[in-house]
Design a protein around this motif. Structure first.
Motif, short mmCIF file in Angstrom:
data_model
loop_
_atom_site.label_atom_id
_atom_site.label_comp_id
_atom_site.label_asym_id
_atom_site.label_seq_id
_atom_site.Cartn_x
_atom_site.Cartn_y
_atom_site.Cartn_z
N PRO A 223 41.68 44.36 33.36
CA PRO A 223 41.42 45.02 34.45
C PRO A 223 39.71 45.22 34.45
CG PRO A 223 42.40 46.31 33.37
CD PRO A 223 42.72 45.00 31.99
N VAL A 224 39.27 45.99 33.57
CA VAL A 224 37.91 45.76 33.27
C VAL A 224 37.10 45.73 32.12
CG1 VAL A 224 37.56 48.14 35.06
CG2 VAL A 224 38.16 48.60 32.60
N PRO A 256 33.35 47.43 38.34
CA PRO A 256 34.35 45.96 39.09
C PRO A 256 35.33 46.36 38.67
CG PRO A 256 31.88 45.50 38.19
CD PRO A 256 31.81 47.03 38.11
N VAL A 257 36.12 46.01 39.41
CA VAL A 257 37.85 46.11 38.44
C VAL A 257 38.29 44.57 39.27
CG1 VAL A 257 39.91 46.58 38.95
CG2 VAL A 257 38.45 48.29 39.30
N ARG A 258 38.43 43.94 38.09
CA ARG A 258 39.06 42.05 37.78
C ARG A 258 40.76 42.07 37.99
NH1 ARG A 258 35.73 41.10 32.53
NH2 ARG A 258 37.48 41.55 31.50
N ALA A 259 40.90 40.73 38.79
CA ALA A 259 42.10 40.84 38.47
C ALA A 259 42.68 39.92 37.24
CB ALA A 259 42.19 39.49 39.90
N TRP A 309 36.47 40.02 41.03
CA TRP A 309 36.29 41.35 41.70
C TRP A 309 36.84 41.20 42.33
CZ3 TRP A 309 30.32 42.31 40.96
CH2 TRP A 309 29.86 42.40 39.58
N ILE A 310 37.85 42.65 42.81
CA ILE A 310 38.96 42.48 43.77
C ILE A 310 38.37 44.44 44.06
CG2 ILE A 310 41.10 41.21 42.73
CD1 ILE A 310 41.98 43.54 42.14
N GLY A 311 37.58 45.14 43.43
CA GLY A 311 37.53 46.21 44.04
C GLY A 311 36.65 46.94 43.48
#
Length: 351
Positions: A223-224, A256-259, A309-311
């Protein structure tokens, strides 16, 4: 005349429109939710995050080049030392030969030596040995002088290159520190906006980030990108009613947080213990949760790709410090979590 009759009506409509615009809800900086400063800070953090990573990479590359330059200078100095030692040895040999000549009447002409010698041929062999030693010494001295001149040039070039590298390193270090200071300020400003959203129980809306285009050859990712694992699944703690239901990734605010995989956004929430959170639904009936965020970059109902990137990470909600709380569930709600580390490992992602 027709225009003058309609003019009061037009003026009234304009005044009403202005009143409606003035009455629109705004955030703390006077911008509409999801726009203005909220978007600007999120984008600034994401941009500075990338710039800091690039500056660090350039700085480390320069340090590596400086190390190589230092090693080259040390090798040159060692070579010169060896040549100087060899030349000193030859000079000692020639000195011994000259001393021997002097003791044996070296001041006489060569013809007199041949007349007085008991064995002229042996004397000539000795003389040839002296000549050969002198020639060898002259050649060695020449080689050493050329090597020393070459080394002096190399050392001058190396010293100039070293100074340039040191100056460049200092510039890169200052650039890196400046970016990191700006990033830290922007991070806490972003977190302040996140805390305000959580307190209000209402999200500001998705802030679209300018993500570098990356093509993933795999279906699942972490996720990161860069992280330190902290609280693990099933661990105990005073802040949890029972056991920890996810895996925590210690990362700075704004990361950045990834799906982790392709899916659909089924929940975006900005209140409660998880603070700002996102829940995705993936194929196979699994759900992933991303909590304690500082900002969201997707809307509910949106489709996302692997690595998108979702958040941005934060420390909103029931959190003691900046980190991402990541869960894998079999339902969208809490209470159905499975071990996220082993779940990702089963999909080829080792944490």
């Amino acid at each position: 005349m027709r225009f003058t009759r309609r003019h009061p009506l037009l003026a009234a409509l304009l005044l009403c429109a202005l009143a409606v615009l003035a009455a629109r809800p705004t955030d703390g900086d006077g911008h509409a939710p999801g726009h203005g400063s909220a978007s600007g800070v999120s984008a600034e953090v994401a941009r500075l995050y990338e710039e800091a990573a690039e500056a660090t990479e350039r700085y480390e590359a320069a340090r590596h080049e400086a190390g190589k330059q230092r090693a080259r200078a040390q090798r040159l100095e060692a070579r010169l030392d060896r040549e100087r030692q060899a030349m000193a040895g030859l000079r000692k040999d020639l000195g011994r030969i000259a001393s021997s000549q002097y003791r044996d009447g070296g001041g006489l002409p060569l013809t007199a030596h041949m007349i007085l010698a008991d064995d002229p041929e042996e004397m000539m062999r000795g003389q040839r040995a002296v000549w050969q030693a002198e020639v060898a010494l002259d050649q060695a001295i020449g080689r050493s002088e050329r090597a020393e001149a070459r080394l002096a040039r190399d050392e001058a070039r190396a010293a100039a290159a070293w100074k340039r590298l040191e100056r460049r390193n200092a510039e890169l270090a200052a650039l890196k520190q400046g970016i990191e200071r700006k990033l830290e300020t922007a991070r806490w400003k972003l977190q302040g906006q996140a805390d305000a959203s959580v307190a209000a129980g209402a999200c500001r809306g998705a802030v679209r980030l300018d993500q570098p285009r990356t093509r993933y050859s795999v279906d699942w990712v972490a996720p990161v990108e860069t992280y330190v694992l902290s609280a693990s699944y099933g661990s105990g703690g005073a802040r949890w009613a029972n056991r920890h239901t996810g895996q925590d990734f210690a990362v700075p605010i704004g990361t950045p947080v990834r799906a982790v995989g392709a899916g659909e956004v089924v929940k975006v929430s900005c209140g409660g213990a998880f603070g700002i959170e996102i829940v995705l639904r993936h194929a196979g009936g699994y759900y992933t949760q991303y909590a304690h965020l500082a900002a969201v970059a997707v809307d509910q109902g949106e489709r996302v790709e692997t690595g998108q990137w979702i958040g941005q990470s934060g420390t909103s909600g029931n959190s003691t410090g900046p980190h991402l709380h990541f869960e894998v569930r079999v339902t969208p709600e809490m209470g159905s979590a499975v071990n996220p580390v082993s779940w990702l490992a089963g999909r080829g992602v080792s944490l």
